[in-house]
Design a protein around this motif. Structure first.
Motif, PDB file in Angstrom:
ATOM      1  N   LEU A  84       8.236  -7.908  -2.688  1.00 18.39           N
ATOM      2  CA  LEU A  84       8.302  -6.447  -2.320  1.00 18.39           C
ATOM      3  C   LEU A  84       9.241  -5.920  -3.469  1.00 18.39           C
ATOM      4  O   LEU A  84       8.919  -4.808  -4.020  1.00 18.39           O
ATOM      5  CB  LEU A  84       8.980  -5.428  -0.766  1.00 18.39           C
ATOM      6  CG  LEU A  84       7.246  -6.150  -0.127  1.00 18.39           C
ATOM      7  CD1 LEU A  84       7.657  -5.851   1.470  1.00 18.39           C
ATOM      8  CD2 LEU A  84       6.384  -5.801  -0.805  1.00 18.39           C
ATOM      9  N   LEU A  85      10.462  -6.785  -3.322  1.00 19.48           N
ATOM     10  CA  LEU A  85      11.476  -6.111  -4.252  1.00 19.48           C
ATOM     11  C   LEU A  85      11.039  -6.105  -5.476  1.00 19.48           C
ATOM     12  O   LEU A  85      11.240  -5.827  -6.702  1.00 19.48           O
ATOM     13  CB  LEU A  85      13.005  -7.081  -3.939  1.00 19.48           C
ATOM     14  CG  LEU A  85      13.251  -6.659  -2.623  1.00 19.48           C
ATOM     15  CD1 LEU A  85      14.807  -7.516  -2.435  1.00 19.48           C
ATOM     16  CD2 LEU A  85      14.549  -4.901  -2.765  1.00 19.48           C
ATOM     17  N   HIS A  86      10.661  -7.757  -5.812  1.00 17.51           N
ATOM     18  CA  HIS A  86       9.907  -7.986  -7.242  1.00 17.51           C
ATOM     19  C   HIS A  86       9.179  -6.682  -7.601  1.00 17.51           C
ATOM     20  O   HIS A  86       9.389  -6.153  -9.115  1.00 17.51           O
ATOM     21  CB  HIS A  86       8.483  -9.289  -6.962  1.00 17.51           C
ATOM     22  CG  HIS A  86       9.607 -10.226  -8.357  1.00 17.51           C
ATOM     23  ND1 HIS A  86      10.003 -12.342  -7.709  1.00 17.51           N
ATOM     24  CD2 HIS A  86       9.349  -9.966  -9.182  1.00 17.51           C
ATOM     25  CE1 HIS A  86      10.166 -12.059  -8.968  1.00 17.51           C
ATOM     26  NE2 HIS A  86       9.580 -11.364 -10.196  1.00 17.51           N
ATOM     27  N   ARG A  87       8.288  -6.321  -6.705  1.00 16.95           N
ATOM     28  CA  ARG A  87       7.433  -5.314  -7.337  1.00 16.95           C
ATOM     29  C   ARG A  87       7.982  -3.904  -7.610  1.00 16.95           C
ATOM     30  O   ARG A  87       8.307  -3.560  -8.796  1.00 16.95           O
ATOM     31  CB  ARG A  87       6.441  -5.171  -6.083  1.00 16.95           C
ATOM     32  CG  ARG A  87       5.384  -3.870  -5.858  1.00 16.95           C
ATOM     33  CD  ARG A  87       4.149  -4.411  -6.129  1.00 16.95           C
ATOM     34  NE  ARG A  87       3.325  -3.201  -6.684  1.00 16.95           N
ATOM     35  CZ  ARG A  87       2.438  -2.566  -6.259  1.00 16.95           C
ATOM     36  NH1 ARG A  87       2.763  -2.727  -5.126  1.00 16.95           N
ATOM     37  NH2 ARG A  87       1.507  -1.807  -6.934  1.00 16.95           N
ATOM     38  N   LEU A  88       9.036  -3.891  -7.102  1.00 22.03           N
ATOM     39  CA  LEU A  88       9.825  -2.665  -7.046  1.00 22.03           C
ATOM     40  C   LEU A  88      10.371  -2.452  -8.229  1.00 22.03           C
ATOM     41  O   LEU A  88      10.937  -1.290  -9.140  1.00 22.03           O
ATOM     42  CB  LEU A  88      11.115  -1.878  -6.230  1.00 22.03           C
ATOM     43  CG  LEU A  88      10.072  -1.486  -4.369  1.00 22.03           C
ATOM     44  CD1 LEU A  88      10.820  -1.216  -3.533  1.00 22.03           C
ATOM     45  CD2 LEU A  88       9.521  -0.081  -4.691  1.00 22.03           C
ATOM     46  N   LYS A 102      10.820  12.824  -0.942  1.00 15.78           N
ATOM     47  CA  LYS A 102      12.059  12.230  -1.164  1.00 15.78           C
ATOM     48  C   LYS A 102      12.574  10.514  -1.414  1.00 15.78           C
ATOM     49  O   LYS A 102      13.419  10.157  -1.764  1.00 15.78           O
ATOM     50  CB  LYS A 102      13.394  13.063  -1.436  1.00 15.78           C
ATOM     51  CG  LYS A 102      13.498  14.728  -1.397  1.00 15.78           C
ATOM     52  CD  LYS A 102      13.666  14.549  -2.534  1.00 15.78           C
ATOM     53  CE  LYS A 102      13.225  15.744  -2.857  1.00 15.78           C
ATOM     54  NZ  LYS A 102      11.555  16.646  -3.913  1.00 15.78           N
ATOM     55  N   PHE A 103      12.358  10.267   0.181  1.00 18.45           N
ATOM     56  CA  PHE A 103      12.730   8.640   0.198  1.00 18.45           C
ATOM     57  C   PHE A 103      11.640   8.066   0.756  1.00 18.45           C
ATOM     58  O   PHE A 103      11.471   8.863   2.122  1.00 18.45           O
ATOM     59  CB  PHE A 103      14.434   8.651   1.397  1.00 18.45           C
ATOM     60  CG  PHE A 103      15.312   9.121   0.408  1.00 18.45           C
ATOM     61  CD1 PHE A 103      15.690   8.483  -0.662  1.00 18.45           C
ATOM     62  CD2 PHE A 103      15.942   9.746   0.059  1.00 18.45           C
ATOM     63  CE1 PHE A 103      16.590   8.953  -1.516  1.00 18.45           C
ATOM     64  CE2 PHE A 103      16.590  10.908  -0.269  1.00 18.45           C
ATOM     65  CZ  PHE A 103      16.928  10.292  -1.381  1.00 18.45           C
ATOM     66  N   TYR A 104      11.327   6.412   0.467  1.00 25.54           N
ATOM     67  CA  TYR A 104      10.084   6.022   1.094  1.00 25.54           C
ATOM     68  C   TYR A 104      11.562   4.604   1.536  1.00 25.54           C
ATOM     69  O   TYR A 104      11.877   4.107   0.636  1.00 25.54           O
ATOM     70  CB  TYR A 104       9.225   5.688  -0.246  1.00 25.54           C
ATOM     71  CG  TYR A 104       8.456   6.377  -0.368  1.00 25.54           C
ATOM     72  CD1 TYR A 104       7.193   6.928  -0.589  1.00 25.54           C
ATOM     73  CD2 TYR A 104       8.987   6.607  -1.907  1.00 25.54           C
ATOM     74  CE1 TYR A 104       6.390   7.911  -0.718  1.00 25.54           C
ATOM     75  CE2 TYR A 104       8.317   8.078  -2.752  1.00 25.54           C
ATOM     76  CZ  TYR A 104       7.703   8.349  -2.093  1.00 25.54           C
ATOM     77  OH  TYR A 104       6.319   9.421  -2.869  1.00 25.54           O
ATOM     78  N   THR A 105      11.010   4.975   3.343  1.00 34.96           N
ATOM     79  CA  THR A 105      11.637   4.037   3.769  1.00 34.96           C
ATOM     80  C   THR A 105      10.575   2.585   4.204  1.00 34.96           C
ATOM     81  O   THR A 105       9.919   3.367   5.012  1.00 34.96           O
ATOM     82  CB  THR A 105      12.530   4.060   5.125  1.00 34.96           C
ATOM     83  OG1 THR A 105      12.009   4.616   5.917  1.00 34.96           O
ATOM     84  CG2 THR A 105      13.820   5.129   3.694  1.00 34.96           C
ATOM     85  N   ARG A 139       0.676  -1.374  -0.226  1.00 33.35           N
ATOM     86  CA  ARG A 139       0.068   0.254  -0.391  1.00 33.35           C
ATOM     87  C   ARG A 139       0.463   1.547   0.253  1.00 33.35           C
ATOM     88  O   ARG A 139       0.427   2.600  -0.621  1.00 33.35           O
ATOM     89  CB  ARG A 139      -0.667   0.401   1.180  1.00 33.35           C
ATOM     90  CG  ARG A 139      -2.213  -0.806   1.127  1.00 33.35           C
ATOM     91  CD  ARG A 139      -2.907  -1.220   2.312  1.00 33.35           C
ATOM     92  NE  ARG A 139      -3.827  -0.250   2.849  1.00 33.35           N
ATOM     93  CZ  ARG A 139      -3.956  -0.294   4.327  1.00 33.35           C
ATOM     94  NH1 ARG A 139      -3.328  -1.410   4.831  1.00 33.35           N
ATOM     95  NH2 ARG A 139      -4.686   0.693   4.446  1.00 33.35           N
ATOM     96  N   ILE A 140       1.929   1.446   0.721  1.00 36.69           N
ATOM     97  CA  ILE A 140       3.157   2.602   0.534  1.00 36.69           C
ATOM     98  C   ILE A 140       3.416   2.757  -0.533  1.00 36.69           C
ATOM     99  O   ILE A 140       3.484   3.797  -1.446  1.00 36.69           O
ATOM    100  CB  ILE A 140       3.894   2.462   1.718  1.00 36.69           C
ATOM    101  CG1 ILE A 140       3.764   2.237   2.855  1.00 36.69           C
ATOM    102  CG2 ILE A 140       5.152   3.395   1.803  1.00 36.69           C
ATOM    103  CD1 ILE A 140       4.122   1.747   3.872  1.00 36.69           C
ATOM    104  N   ILE A 141       3.766   1.406  -1.283  1.00 36.84           N
ATOM    105  CA  ILE A 141       4.563   1.220  -2.162  1.00 36.84           C
ATOM    106  C   ILE A 141       3.970   2.141  -3.839  1.00 36.84           C
ATOM    107  O   ILE A 141       3.709   2.881  -4.431  1.00 36.84           O
ATOM    108  CB  ILE A 141       4.777  -0.303  -2.935  1.00 36.84           C
ATOM    109  CG1 ILE A 141       5.723  -0.577  -2.374  1.00 36.84           C
ATOM    110  CG2 ILE A 141       5.567   0.190  -4.260  1.00 36.84           C
ATOM    111  CD1 ILE A 141       6.561  -1.898  -2.448  1.00 36.84           C
ATOM    112  N   ASP A 142       2.116   1.159  -4.002  1.00 38.22           N
ATOM    113  CA  ASP A 142       0.918   1.635  -4.271  1.00 38.22           C
ATOM    114  C   ASP A 142       0.963   3.784  -4.015  1.00 38.22           C
ATOM    115  O   ASP A 142       0.591   4.263  -5.083  1.00 38.22           O
ATOM    116  CB  ASP A 142      -0.098   1.369  -3.945  1.00 38.22           C
ATOM    117  CG  ASP A 142      -0.215   0.422  -4.125  1.00 38.22           C
ATOM    118  OD1 ASP A 142       0.376  -0.827  -4.919  1.00 38.22           O
ATOM    119  OD2 ASP A 142      -1.076  -0.597  -4.289  1.00 38.22           O
TER     120      ASP A 142
END
Ligand SMILES: C[S@@+](CC[C@H](N)C(=O)[O-])C[C@H]1O[C@@H](n2cnc3c(N)ncnc32)[C@H](O)[C@@H]1O
Length: 481
Positions: free
Chosen positions: A271-275, A256-259, A243-246
């Protein structure tokens, strides 16, 4: 308290673990939970929630001048680990010369408001701290007020039922610029919670504890007592971080940075796959966040073109020695794995791989054979999807050997309705000719020679650290035998 040199180099607890004896002398409240043992040392019973809570409060008081209420029945944050996470964010900010007017968002701040309190007190950052639980927001707000940090930290209640996690907060502050977001998501799905945690009757019916595990398996290293909202979210942490990635896909460089922290290793892969599927548009990294036996990870990504994540990977260089001519054999093996290399300098190679070819070689051969047989269609769940999200990726399709079938990525999350699942799929479409997919990992390899052998040092340029370790191990097995 377990320490270790896996901690951030700037973490003062790395080389100087808390001195329980000194703390017991200085803080009578803490002394109540201490025992003297025969060698004159002072110990703390980490299996007792109240003892761990008191240690956290004492360290916050002593080392950060923070007076924090941590109510019983809620998660107790571990100060060294929280500081580690903040220090990694600080590395990223420093590497990008973001040194003033730093504003962060702490998603799911909890009762302790720990990330925001440490971030504001130790680093001078400002925060919007959110939580979906009204009671947690209230206690977090009181913690901010008690420490007179209302100018730096704004605690906001958000509706946890809304699918987006960041969107409403950001949209309500159209003029603000955000440097980063951070998060310690609820890790578990409902089914996990029931398996690992029991309801804690002495607190409330919304509080869970793993202290009842004694007769089922070995005793936990330290008791975890937490509220339902802290432990559990529909779909577990993968769904929450998705949901954060969406949101990040829509918000792009508004932040600037999402962590986020990741609590389970198995969550990293989807999650890496998604990114990875966002191609050139996104840079990301995974960094371990270990504290003793507890392993956690920080996942960070950015859509901002001018930003780098590399500096946080400074310590990622690993090396081994192999018989000569290491460089020549290395070039052959990279090509054999389907990777590409170029010579940056006579003794420095840059290698890149567009898919994971160095693991599961046997499984891949087997899957290949299966695919070439006329095998029956894979079984699908006998459920209907209540929400379906499709992403057009630009991968090379090789991952369709996995149980994701013909999809590059497909994940189903259980919902409260047993006949419905929430499905996220990323389909494989061949690239139009002339378009090159982005490498999932890029490495710089330096070769130093002496009379007898070659020393190969590997540094991650982009991609996941676990890939670096896997590739180095794979090449070491081949080149050193
Ligand atoms: C594991 S706890 C983390 C607490 C604290 N940040 C820490 O690290 O100790 C997760 C928190 O996320 C909150 N939460 C759950 N869903 C949320 C949502 N949609 N938006 C914001 N917070 C949420 C929970 O109420 C809980 O306080």
């Amino acid at each position: 308290m377990a320490q270790g040199n896996e901690m951030h180099p700037r973490n003062p607890y790395r080389d100087k673990p808390p001195d329980f004896k000194a703390l017991a002398i200085e803080y009578p409240e803490f002394r109540k939970f201490c025992q003297y043992v025969s060698n004159g040392k002072v110990t703390l019973d980490f299996r007792k929630d109240a003892a761990v809570r008191c240690l956290t409060q004492t360290l916050l008081k002593k080392d950060f001048s923070l007076n924090v209420n941590l109510p019983a029945g809620h998660l107790v944050p571990r100060v060294p680990q929280k500081l580690n996470y903040c220090l990694l964010i600080d590395d990223i900010l420093q590497a990008n010369s973001i040194t003033s007017n730093v504003v962060g968002i702490d998603i799911g701040t909890g009762t302790s408001c720990i990330h925001a309190l440490i971030g504001a007190r130790h680093f001078g950052w400002k925060f919007v701290a959110t939580d979906g639980d009204e009671n947690s927001v209230q206690v977090a707000h009181e913690n901010v007020a008690r420490n007179e940090m209302g100018d730096s930290i704004c605690v906001v209640h958000v509706n946890p039922a809304v699918k987006t996690v960041l969107m409403d907060v950001i949209n309500s502050m159209p003029d603000s610029e955000f440097s980063f977001c951070m998060c310690n998501p609820p890790f578990f799905e409902k089914s996990d919670k029931e398996e690992r945690f029991c309801e804690e009757p002495s607190l409330s019916n919304e509080t869970y504890s793993n202290s009842f595990d004694f007769d089922m398996r070995s005793a936990p290293h330290s008791e975890t007592i937490a509220s339902s909202a802290e432990l559990y979210v529909e779909g577990g942490e993968v769904a929450f971080v998705n949901r954060i990635i969406d949101d990040s896909v829509c918000l792009r460089d508004r932040i600037k940075f999402y962590t986020t922290m990741i609590g389970r290793k198995s969550s990293l892969k989807p999650l890496l796959h998604r990114l990875e599927r966002f191609g050139e548009n996104v840079k990301f990294l995974v960094h371990p966040l270990n504290q003793g036996k507890t392993k956690r990870w920080m996942l960070a990504w950015t859509f901002a073109k001018e930003m780098t994540l590399n500096t946080a990977l400074k310590n990622s260089s690993i090396s081994f020695q192999c018989p000569k001519p290491g460089l020549v054999k290395l070039m052959q093996e990279i090509s054999r794995l389907g990777g590409r290399w170029s010579q940056e300098q006579p003794s420095v190679l840059v290698a890149e791989f567009k898919s994971v070819t160095w693991t599961n070689q046997r499984a891949r051969r087997k899957a290949n054979a299966l695919l070439s047989e006329n095998s029956a269609k894979r079984a699908r769940w006998n459920t209907s999807s209540v929400a379906c999200e499709a992403m057009m990726g630009n991968g090379d399709g090789k991952d369709s050997y996995t149980n994701a079938g013909n999809f590059v990525y497909s994940e189903s999350f259980k919902t409260s309705d047993p006949a419905a699942v929430d499905t996220s799929s990323q389909a494989y479409f061949p690239l139009p000719s002339g378009v090159t997919p982005r490498p999932i990992v890029r490495l710089r390899i330096q070769v130093e020679s002496d009379d007898k052998c070659d020393k190969l040092s590997f540094e991650l340029i982009s991609g996941a650290k676990q890939h670096l370790h896997q590739i180095v191990q794979y090449l070491k097995n081949l080149l050193c035998r």
